[in-house]
Design an enzyme around this catalytic site. Structure first.
Site, short mmCIF file in Angstrom:
data_model
loop_
_atom_site.label_atom_id
_atom_site.label_comp_id
_atom_site.label_asym_id
_atom_site.label_seq_id
_atom_site.Cartn_x
_atom_site.Cartn_y
_atom_site.Cartn_z
N CYS A 212 39.65 41.27 42.72
CA CYS A 212 40.70 40.64 41.91
C CYS A 212 40.72 41.16 40.49
O CYS A 212 41.75 41.09 39.81
CB CYS A 212 40.53 39.12 41.93
SG CYS A 212 38.93 38.57 41.28
N GLU B 187 41.91 30.72 40.67
CA GLU B 187 41.56 32.10 40.29
C GLU B 187 42.46 33.00 41.12
O GLU B 187 42.26 33.16 42.32
CB GLU B 187 40.08 32.34 40.56
CG GLU B 187 39.55 33.60 39.90
CD GLU B 187 39.71 34.82 40.78
OE1 GLU B 187 40.75 35.51 40.62
OE2 GLU B 187 38.84 35.09 41.60
#
Length: 470
Positions: A249, A215
């Site tokens: 993020c 990720e």
């Protein structure tokens, strides 16, 4: 064992050996055992929420306590409870159709899962990862970030008090420990962090053919349609952008705005920020940048843009002086149409800076998105169903939220992960259970004549030929 000090490679391999032997020398955990393991994690979050919130505040210099309670306690708590409620169903045999006997998929624990977490949401990453990995019946080793040492030390101590080494271990330490950790022969490795580090993680895992879920974030675009309610859109965009001072993020990284609506967007942003944060410097709801290095990086983006003649719009409702502050709070700012070669348009920003990119046609906006690496998230604001379908069909991103931002990542029934340079693989909920399981194909063969077995007679040939049809 309390893992408050850094481990060398030998120490890490010893823990891995302990967990692997525990996995191999016992029956796979039953649903009841997995639920009990998850209950321990739930207890840690509930019983120690105040300590976790305080540690996060210390590591950030200042972090909104209410934000920490929502996103690093309540959110992972919901994931743990969701896994607990559903894992019995997930573990059931997945029966498949077959004309050769009884066929099914049996989900089997992989063994030992490694998880590497980032500093921005340690509660989510540690306990969210645990939810999926424990639901799938695995032992777990977790490497926490060195950039929030107090939170990492606390989580290591709490986990060590709740789990023996043969079940779950949290490892602290710097980059050297991280490199050694990622070189271990896990049965699966989940990494959250920067793309540059993700490449190194993948290289290290490749030596042992360890499958990875990465990720990695990236520059998540926000596309505002001419059909959007601009006030509502800006409210949601700025709220999402300023959560954790942009250190997410999935934060909106830049906004594509119809050229004729840029000035209106700026005016709305001023109004929204003044409502969200009437003051910033001593406002308990406004979070600090994590450390001096990241603060200087963000200031560098502003300095470069200013030198290039970019219009900068400071969103400082009380016109406060941030010099001499005891932490690293940064005034939110809009950057109007910065050139693509500027660093702020090249790097994932990870801070409270938001570039606005004007567009003339919707196709131009889509082309701009598609000319860049595939992002972790994409946000469309508008009420034009044809445009919405174009966004969904003509762009590729890890996930999409329509008429809001960030929200898809909080839905446990949806997979979470990137694509291309924003990552690979996914987890959360059932997808996480599958990621950390081996889907074993099983056939109980029917006791019937096998036409594939020699000698091949004329009747066998005729039968086989009869099957070969259009």
């Amino acid at each position: 064992m309390t893992m408050n000090e850094s481990l060398n490679d030998f120490g890490l391999r010893a823990i891995l050996h302990t967990q692997r032997q525990a996995s191999l020398n016992s029956e796979p955990w039953s649903a009841e055992q997995r639920i009990a393991l998850i209950d321990r994690a739930i207890g840690l979050l509930v019983d120690h929420q105040a300590a976790i919130i305080d540690a996060l505040g210390d590591d950030f210099g200042h972090r909104s306590a209410d934000f920490s309670r929502i996103y690093d306690v309540l959110s992972p708590l919901a994931s743990l409870k969701y896994a607990k409620a559903n894992l019995t169903e997930w573990m059931k045999l997945d029966v498949r159709a077959s004309n050769r006997g009884e066929a099914w998929v049996q989900y089997q624990p992989l063994g030992v899962v490694g998880i590497v977490t980032a500093w921005n949401f340690p509660g989510v990453m540690v306990f969210g990862g645990l939810a999926d990995a424990l639901a799938a019946g695995n032992r777990v080793m977790i490497k926490v970030s060195e950039f929030n040492p107090k939170t990492s030390a606390l989580l290591a101590r709490l986990v060590a008090e709740a789990y023996p080494d043969g079940e779950v271990v949290v490892v602290t330490g710097g980059a050297d420990v991280g490199r050694a950790f990622c070189s271990l022969p896990f049965d699966h490795l989940l990494f959250t962090g920067a793309s540059s580090v993700g490449r190194q993680v993948m290289r290290a895992a490749a030596d042992n053919l360890v499958p990875v879920t990465l990720e990695l974030g990236g520059k998540s675009p926000t596309l505002v349609s001419r059909s959007a309610d601009l006030q509502a859109a800006v409210t949601k965009i700025m709220t999402a952008k300023l959560h954790n001072a942009g250190q997410i993020c999935l934060a909106p990284d830049y906004v594509l705005v119809p050229r004729e609506r840029v000035a209106d967007f700026v005016a709305c942003a001023r109004e929204v920020v003044s409502q969200l944060f009437p003051t910033l410097l001593d406002n308990p709801d406004y979070t600090s940048v994590i450390n001096a290095s990241h603060y200087q990086r963000l200031c560098g983006y502003l300095d470069e843009a200013r030198a290039a003649g970019v219009e900068l719009v400071a969103l400082n409702p009380a016109d406060e002086d941030f010099s001499g502050q005891p932490y690293h709070k940064l005034v939110p700012a809009l950057l109007i149409d910065p050139a693509d070669q500027l660093q702020v348009m090249q790097d994932e920003i990870f801070g409270p800076l938001l570039p606005l990119k004007p567009y003339d046609s919707f196709d131009e906006a889509l082309a701009y998105i598609n000319a860049r690496p595939r992002p972790l998230g994409l946000y469309y604001f508008g009420h034009d169903s044809a445009e919405e379908q174009q966004v969904l069909q003509r762009t590729c991103s890890g996930g999409v939220t329509i008429n809001d931002a960030l929200k898809h990542a909080g839905v446990d029934t949806l997979p979470f992960g990137g694509v291309g340079r924003s990552g690979m693989g996914c987890y959360h909920g059932f997808e996480g259970f599958k990621t950390f399981s081996h889907a074993k194909a099983v056939l109980r063969a029917a006791d019937a004549l096998d036409p594939m077995r020699p000698p091949y007679t004329e009747s066998t040939r005729q039968f086989l030929c009869s099957l070969i049809t259009r």
